[in-house]
Write a protein that holds these residues in place. Structure first.
Motif, PDB file in Angstrom:
ATOM      1  N   ALA A 219       0.827  -1.210   0.000  1.00 52.04           N
ATOM      2  CA  ALA A 219       0.000   0.000   0.000  1.00 52.04           C
ATOM      3  C   ALA A 219       0.861   1.259   0.000  1.00 52.04           C
ATOM      4  N   VAL A 229      -5.580  -2.417  -1.372  1.00 53.14           N
ATOM      5  CA  VAL A 229      -4.692  -3.496  -1.817  1.00 53.14           C
ATOM      6  C   VAL A 229      -5.389  -4.840  -1.683  1.00 53.14           C
ATOM      7  N   TRP A 233      -6.223  -7.163  -4.893  1.00 51.26           N
ATOM      8  CA  TRP A 233      -5.643  -8.511  -5.019  1.00 51.26           C
ATOM      9  C   TRP A 233      -6.708  -9.498  -5.473  1.00 51.26           C
TER      10      TRP A 233
END
Length: 288
Positions: A219, A229, A233
């Protein structure tokens, strides 16, 4: 369909600010949301009411709801398990009324076989075939457009595949990847994977993505938040993952929608993939 939708579970935080709740939904649509996840027990019908009163046909928004639990006003928990076939049918009818539609586009059958939360007991332990029989009947009647599953095991998903399952909602995040085999099966079968608790947490003792040092390191390097983040992902992890992050705050909503613009290089993705996965099977007490 946009890969980032909106989960309405936190909308009832605006229960006493109905106009703000409606404005938040309008803002979500303006930012590109075209699918919303809801349930009759979110705010004892409040979320469904706001959705009904706010959405317009021209918005083209797909509304996904769920059955398997009903509102429980005054109870220790805000919901009670409702797994029996007649309860599933009644829950569908209640959602039709509260959302003000003739057909529910997608209905998730929340089985409660796995993941955090309640587990069925007594007469609430119902065979999957009996549940799918009523769900497919409701689809044949035109009251349901498509059937999804939630909180299920890999074996249950395999048994349900002949019923033409559209999506699976299980608790899943970077920090809790128990269902990797199920995700792979969904990818192969063209079934959408829609994780709830996409950042972990939700209940005490559940691992949180934002507690992971690697997530904070990434981050900082990208000048985004750890939560962004964790959500990004998921989008990178599999092509069939759809997100439904929830919030009652407009700024937070914008941050959630922005994760679609975050990209990871191979080294960054490998760093995140290396985060240890821990179980999310936290069971809480049943509500009678």
């Amino acid at each position: 369909m946009s890969r980032i939708g909106y989960g309405a579970a936190q909308l009832p935080r605006l229960h006493d600010r109905h106009d703000e709740a409606s404005a938040l939904l309008r803002r979500a649509i303006a930012l590109g949301v075209n699918h919303i996840d809801t349930a009759e027990f979110y705010g004892f019908g409040f979320a469904n009411t706001v959705i009904r009163e706010t959405l317009r046909p021209e918005d083209g928004v797909l509304v996904v709801t769920k059955v398997g639990a009903d509102p429980n006003p005054g109870g220790q928990l805000p919901l009670r398990i409702a797994q029996r076939p007649e309860q599933l049918r009644a829950s569908v009818e209640n959602n039709l009324r509260s959302l003000g539609v003739d057909q529910l586009a997608v209905v998730n059958l929340r089985r409660l076989d796995t993941g955090p939360g309640l587990r069925p007991e007594g007469d609430q332990v119902v065979d999957l075939d009996d549940q799918l029989a009523v769900m497919t009947a409701l689809r044949d009647e035109g009251k349901i457009g498509a059937i999804g599953l939630s909180s299920v095991t890999l074996d249950v998903l395999r048994r349900a595949l002949p019923a033409d399952i559209a999506c699976v909602q299980n608790a899943y995040s970077l920090a809790s990847r128990d269902d990797e085999d199920m995700l792979r099966l969904c990818t192969a079968e063209g079934i959408a994977w829609v994780p709830f608790f996409p950042l972990g947490g939700g209940f005490p003792n559940l691992p949180k993505v934002t507690d992971e040092p690697a997530v904070h390191t990434v981050a900082e390097s990208l000048n985004v938040t750890p939560s962004q983040v964790g959500l990004a992902w998921l989008l990178h992890h599999a092509p069939n993952i759809l997100l439904i992050p929830g919030t009652s705050d407009s700024t937070h909503l914008g941050a959630n929608m922005a994760v679609g613009e975050i990209s990871f290089d191979a080294d960054t993705l490998a760093t995140l993939d290396a985060v240890e996965s821990r179980s999310n099977n936290v069971v809480i007490g049943a509500e009678s």
